[in-house]
Design a protein around this motif. Structure first.
Motif, mmCIF file in Angstrom:
data_model
loop_
_atom_site.group_PDB
_atom_site.id
_atom_site.type_symbol
_atom_site.label_atom_id
_atom_site.label_comp_id
_atom_site.label_asym_id
_atom_site.label_seq_id
_atom_site.Cartn_x
_atom_site.Cartn_y
_atom_site.Cartn_z
ATOM 1 N N ASP A 149 6.443 7.816 4.260
ATOM 2 C CA ASP A 149 6.774 9.187 3.855
ATOM 3 C C ASP A 149 6.903 9.349 2.344
ATOM 4 N N SER A 150 7.431 8.352 1.665
ATOM 5 C CA SER A 150 7.719 8.493 0.235
ATOM 6 C C SER A 150 6.471 8.584 -0.624
ATOM 7 N N VAL A 151 5.309 8.230 -0.084
ATOM 8 C CA VAL A 151 4.085 8.278 -0.889
ATOM 9 C C VAL A 151 3.072 9.296 -0.369
ATOM 10 N N LYS A 152 3.377 9.934 0.755
ATOM 11 C CA LYS A 152 2.446 10.922 1.312
ATOM 12 C C LYS A 152 2.174 12.027 0.309
ATOM 13 N N GLY A 153 0.912 12.371 0.169
ATOM 14 C CA GLY A 153 0.512 13.407 -0.770
ATOM 15 C C GLY A 153 0.310 12.909 -2.190
ATOM 16 N N ARG A 154 0.743 11.675 -2.464
ATOM 17 C CA ARG A 154 0.588 11.116 -3.811
ATOM 18 C C ARG A 154 -0.361 9.914 -3.826
ATOM 19 N N PHE A 155 -0.353 9.123 -2.771
ATOM 20 C CA PHE A 155 -1.184 7.916 -2.701
ATOM 21 C C PHE A 155 -2.317 8.136 -1.708
ATOM 22 N N THR A 156 -3.456 7.500 -1.994
ATOM 23 C CA THR A 156 -4.602 7.564 -1.099
ATOM 24 C C THR A 156 -5.200 6.178 -0.949
ATOM 25 N N ILE A 157 -5.342 5.735 0.287
ATOM 26 C CA ILE A 157 -5.975 4.447 0.559
ATOM 27 C C ILE A 157 -7.432 4.705 0.941
ATOM 28 N N SER A 158 -8.307 3.831 0.472
ATOM 29 C CA SER A 158 -9.720 3.970 0.792
ATOM 30 C C SER A 158 -10.368 2.600 0.745
ATOM 31 N N ARG A 159 -11.620 2.545 1.150
ATOM 32 C CA ARG A 159 -12.331 1.269 1.096
ATOM 33 C C ARG A 159 -13.782 1.522 0.708
ATOM 34 N N ASP A 160 -14.350 0.511 0.083
ATOM 35 C CA ASP A 160 -15.770 0.506 -0.266
ATOM 36 C C ASP A 160 -16.389 -0.642 0.507
ATOM 37 N N ASN A 161 -17.103 -0.318 1.560
ATOM 38 C CA ASN A 161 -17.638 -1.361 2.422
ATOM 39 C C ASN A 161 -18.656 -2.232 1.685
ATOM 40 N N ALA A 162 -19.421 -1.636 0.795
ATOM 41 C CA ALA A 162 -20.430 -2.399 0.064
ATOM 42 C C ALA A 162 -19.797 -3.448 -0.849
ATOM 43 N N LYS A 163 -18.625 -3.103 -1.393
ATOM 44 C CA LYS A 163 -17.923 -4.030 -2.282
ATOM 45 C C LYS A 163 -16.882 -4.855 -1.531
ATOM 46 N N ASN A 164 -16.702 -4.547 -0.244
ATOM 47 C CA ASN A 164 -15.686 -5.224 0.569
ATOM 48 C C ASN A 164 -14.316 -5.177 -0.129
ATOM 49 N N THR A 165 -13.981 -4.014 -0.587
ATOM 50 C CA THR A 165 -12.776 -3.806 -1.388
ATOM 51 C C THR A 165 -12.005 -2.595 -0.865
ATOM 52 N N VAL A 166 -10.699 -2.723 -0.885
ATOM 53 C CA VAL A 166 -9.812 -1.631 -0.503
ATOM 54 C C VAL A 166 -9.075 -1.164 -1.750
ATOM 55 N N TYR A 167 -8.833 0.135 -1.820
ATOM 56 C CA TYR A 167 -8.195 0.723 -2.994
ATOM 57 C C TYR A 167 -6.931 1.467 -2.598
ATOM 58 N N LEU A 168 -6.040 1.581 -3.557
ATOM 59 C CA LEU A 168 -4.867 2.443 -3.404
ATOM 60 C C LEU A 168 -4.780 3.287 -4.664
ATOM 61 N N GLN A 169 -5.180 4.542 -4.529
ATOM 62 C CA GLN A 169 -5.076 5.488 -5.631
ATOM 63 C C GLN A 169 -3.673 6.056 -5.634
ATOM 64 N N MET A 170 -2.980 5.896 -6.757
ATOM 65 C CA MET A 170 -1.585 6.321 -6.850
ATOM 66 C C MET A 170 -1.459 7.380 -7.934
ATOM 67 N N ASN A 171 -1.088 8.575 -7.545
ATOM 68 C CA ASN A 171 -0.897 9.689 -8.467
ATOM 69 C C ASN A 171 0.565 10.107 -8.509
ATOM 70 N N SER A 172 0.891 10.869 -9.522
ATOM 71 C CA SER A 172 2.264 11.393 -9.675
ATOM 72 C C SER A 172 3.291 10.286 -9.506
ATOM 73 N N LEU A 173 3.056 9.198 -10.184
ATOM 74 C CA LEU A 173 3.918 8.036 -10.032
ATOM 75 C C LEU A 173 5.334 8.315 -10.523
ATOM 76 N N LYS A 174 6.279 7.688 -9.835
ATOM 77 C CA LYS A 174 7.697 7.835 -10.137
ATOM 78 C C LYS A 174 8.286 6.466 -10.473
ATOM 79 N N PRO A 175 9.373 6.435 -11.222
ATOM 80 C CA PRO A 175 10.003 5.141 -11.526
ATOM 81 C C PRO A 175 10.326 4.336 -10.257
ATOM 82 N N GLU A 176 10.649 5.012 -9.175
ATOM 83 C CA GLU A 176 10.965 4.298 -7.934
ATOM 84 C C GLU A 176 9.744 3.677 -7.264
#
Length: 123
Positions: free
Chosen positions: A61-88
């Motif tokens: 819940d604390s990251v909903k709307g701010r973080f996005t998980i995705s993957r690039d199958n060609a690169k066999n890599t997973v990403y975590l896009q983190m926006n509106s970051l907070k000190p916590e």
């Protein structure tokens, strides 16, 4: 042998963004569930997000709307896009892969882990 290598951590001001990467070898990310966890100083490691092999995603819940998980199958890599970051959000972030495909909000749901990458958010 399955190996996960996280990168992309760093120091960012509150409100800023970072994208974490998890380069995976020995296991195809599109065939397994992949998750992100984090551990803040003095606290237990906690679930952040997962992406299932079928593409479904889930967030704490604390990251909903701010973080996005995705993957690039060609690169066999997973990403975590983190926006509106907070000190916590400051923590070591870990990538993990699950051979089970269930229990994905718990550490025991995963069988391989990366070494972690530090994210520090200044106020």
């Amino acid at each position: 042998q399955v190996q996960l290598v996280e990168s992309g951590g760093g120091l960012v001001q509150a409100g800023g963004s970072l994208t974490l990467s998890c380069a995976t070898s020995g296991r195809t990310v599109s065939n397994y569930a992949m998750g992100w966890f984090r551990q803040a100083p003095g606290k237990e490691r906690e679930f952040v997000s997962f992406i299932h092999w079928n593409g479904n995603t889930y967030y704490t819940d604390s990251v909903k709307g701010r973080f996005t998980i995705s993957r690039d199958n060609a690169k066999n890599t997973v990403y975590l896009q983190m926006n509106s970051l907070k000190p916590e959000d400051t923590a070591v972030y870990y990538c993990a892969t699950s051979g089970r495909g269930f229990g994905l909000t718990y550490e025991r749901g995963y069988d391989y882990w990366g070494q972690g990458t530090q994210v520090t958010v200044s106020s």
